[in-house]
Design a protein around this motif. Structure first.
Motif, PDB file in Angstrom:
ATOM      1  N   UNK A   1       0.855  -1.177   0.000  1.00 25.39           N
ATOM      2  CA  UNK A   1       0.000   0.000   0.000  1.00 25.39           C
ATOM      3  C   UNK A   1       0.895   1.231   0.000  1.00 25.39           C
ATOM      4  N   UNK A   2       0.645   2.148  -0.913  1.00 29.47           N
ATOM      5  CA  UNK A   2       1.426   3.385  -1.006  1.00 29.47           C
ATOM      6  C   UNK A   2       0.519   4.565  -0.632  1.00 29.47           C
ATOM      7  N   UNK A   3       1.029   5.436   0.219  1.00 28.03           N
ATOM      8  CA  UNK A   3       0.258   6.583   0.691  1.00 28.03           C
ATOM      9  C   UNK A   3       1.011   7.861   0.329  1.00 28.03           C
ATOM     10  N   UNK A   4       0.303   8.809  -0.306  1.00 25.76           N
ATOM     11  CA  UNK A   4       0.881  10.102  -0.689  1.00 25.76           C
ATOM     12  C   UNK A   4      -0.025  11.200  -0.153  1.00 25.76           C
ATOM     13  N   UNK A   5       0.573  12.231   0.400  1.00 24.35           N
ATOM     14  CA  UNK A   5      -0.209  13.364   0.907  1.00 24.35           C
ATOM     15  C   UNK A   5       0.655  14.626   0.949  1.00 24.35           C
ATOM     16  N   UNK A   6       0.001  15.750   1.109  1.00 21.81           N
ATOM     17  CA  UNK A   6       0.704  17.035   1.217  1.00 21.81           C
ATOM     18  C   UNK A   6       0.564  17.544   2.647  1.00 21.81           C
ATOM     19  N   UNK A   7       1.698  17.842   3.280  1.00 20.00           N
ATOM     20  CA  UNK A   7       1.665  18.267   4.686  1.00 20.00           C
ATOM     21  C   UNK A   7       1.499  19.776   4.849  1.00 20.00           C
ATOM     22  N   UNK A   8       1.169  20.441   3.734  1.00 23.05           N
ATOM     23  CA  UNK A   8       1.012  21.885   3.757  1.00 23.05           C
ATOM     24  C   UNK A   8       2.217  22.623   3.228  1.00 23.05           C
ATOM     25  N   UNK A   9       3.354  21.934   3.168  1.00 23.62           N
ATOM     26  CA  UNK A   9       4.583  22.537   2.643  1.00 23.62           C
ATOM     27  C   UNK A   9       5.189  21.712   1.513  1.00 23.62           C
ATOM     28  N   UNK A  10       5.012  20.422   1.572  1.00 22.31           N
ATOM     29  CA  UNK A  10       5.657  19.537   0.593  1.00 22.31           C
ATOM     30  C   UNK A  10       4.857  18.247   0.462  1.00 22.31           C
ATOM     31  N   UNK A  11       5.103  17.536  -0.650  1.00 21.75           N
ATOM     32  CA  UNK A  11       4.493  16.224  -0.847  1.00 21.75           C
ATOM     33  C   UNK A  11       5.278  15.180  -0.071  1.00 21.75           C
ATOM     34  N   UNK A  12       4.557  14.283   0.545  1.00 27.30           N
ATOM     35  CA  UNK A  12       5.152  13.216   1.353  1.00 27.30           C
ATOM     36  C   UNK A  12       4.636  11.868   0.859  1.00 27.30           C
ATOM     37  N   UNK A  13       5.403  10.825   1.160  1.00 28.41           N
ATOM     38  CA  UNK A  13       4.973   9.475   0.778  1.00 28.41           C
ATOM     39  C   UNK A  13       5.498   8.460   1.781  1.00 28.41           C
ATOM     40  N   UNK A  14       4.705   7.415   1.976  1.00 27.44           N
ATOM     41  CA  UNK A  14       5.132   6.285   2.797  1.00 27.44           C
ATOM     42  C   UNK A  14       4.768   4.998   2.060  1.00 27.44           C
ATOM     43  N   UNK A  15       5.756   4.115   1.887  1.00 30.77           N
ATOM     44  CA  UNK A  15       5.490   2.816   1.252  1.00 30.77           C
ATOM     45  C   UNK A  15       5.830   1.663   2.188  1.00 30.77           C
ATOM     46  N   UNK A  16       6.299   1.981   3.395  1.00 25.70           N
ATOM     47  CA  UNK A  16       6.670   0.934   4.352  1.00 25.70           C
ATOM     48  C   UNK A  16       5.452   0.523   5.174  1.00 25.70           C
TER      49      UNK A  16
END
Length: 281
Positions: free
Chosen positions: A147-162
């Motif tokens: 499962x891959x998760x992508x989101x914007x924290x208000x300043x930059x794009x972030x991702x977690x694949x672990x």
């Protein structure tokens, strides 16, 4: 199987013209003699494009230049093998902070993952297993889907694949490699695989960059490796910075993807042309 981090760190075997634990034959290339006379002519202010196969962003010798600058500026996989469509958007269950992934796993989102919009871009990806040889029994096999998760924290794009980790507080959150030059490791099925990411198309496409074999890593060490505590292991141009471009496609038997090669050459030529215009116009 040994961890790939260990395998990729192995230097080329020595010969009568190559000292132990070095990536280039110092005597044959006369590198040490040249640098003793012209110490600043070590590749500094030069950027090398490595167009090859896998590249391990975690390797010692590929972290900084002889001047302490970032060694690898950016990584690109023009084959698309690491691309993940993340256009499906879901929101978390606000009561228990649970996000249901595309694998239908319930993922408890840590409270310190800031997401002002509340929109979580989701994708699902089965990455290829890295291989050391086309004779490897695991050649062209894939790892379990992530499962891959992508989101914007208000300043930059972030991702977690672990997301295979039971506690996502222990999972690494990354942003675009070119911005922070951060990487992490996937630890699955006895393998330890370095990777970095880039988010494209306003969060709708995630690019996962990781090594699928060792060749590009060795080429990069030979060209520009720098070991601050052991300069005798340095590559030919320890002061140079690198762009890495992967054009070897695991989908096609680890052959060169010609379309990917065209994209890589076109990208770098465009970049050189742009720099020349800025400097000389």
């Amino acid at each position: 199987m040994l961890g790939l981090k260990t395998l990729f760190c192995k230097p080329l075997s020595s010969t009568n013209t190559c000292q132990n634990n070095t990536y280039i034959p110092k005597e044959a290339t006369q590198q040490e003699i040249f640098l003793s006379k012209y110490s600043t002519f070590d590749g500094r202010d030069i950027t090398i494009a490595i167009i090859d196969s896998g590249f391990d962003v975690s390797l010692e010798g590929l972290q900084q230049t002889s001047e302490g600058r970032q060694k690898v500026i950016d990584c690109f996989d023009f084959t698309g093998v690491g691309n993940v469509e993340t256009c499906i958007i879901r929101e978390i269950d606000s009561k228990n902070n649970i996000l249901v992934g595309l694998n239908e796993r319930k993922l408890k989102i840590p409270k310190n993952w800031k997401n002002p919009s509340g929109k979580w871009h989701l994708g699902l990806k089965a990455l290829f297993k890295p291989t050391m040889s086309k004779m490897d029994s695991e050649y062209s096999q894939k790892l379990p889907k992530l499962d891959c998760i992508v989101w914007n924290d208000g300043r930059k794009w972030c991702a977690c694949i672990e997301t295979y980790k039971n506690n996502l507080k222990m999972a690494k959150v990354l942003t675009n490699f070119r911005d922070k030059h951060e990487f992490s490791f996937l630890k699955m099925e006895g393998l330890e695989m370095a990777y970095c990411i880039t988010v494209h198309k306003n969060g709708n496409l995630l690019e996962i960059f990781m090594p699928y074999d060792h060749h590009g890593s060795v080429v990069s060490q030979i060209a520009a490796g720098h070991f601050p505590n052991n300069p005798k292991k340095d590559g030919l141009a320890p002061g140079a910075q690198l762009f890495f471009m992967s054009v070897i496609d695991p989908h096609d038997g680890y052959a060169i993807n010609l379309q990917a090669l065209k994209k890589a050459v076109s990208f770098f030529v465009h970049r050189i042309t742009f720099v020349e215009k800025v400097i000389f116009n």
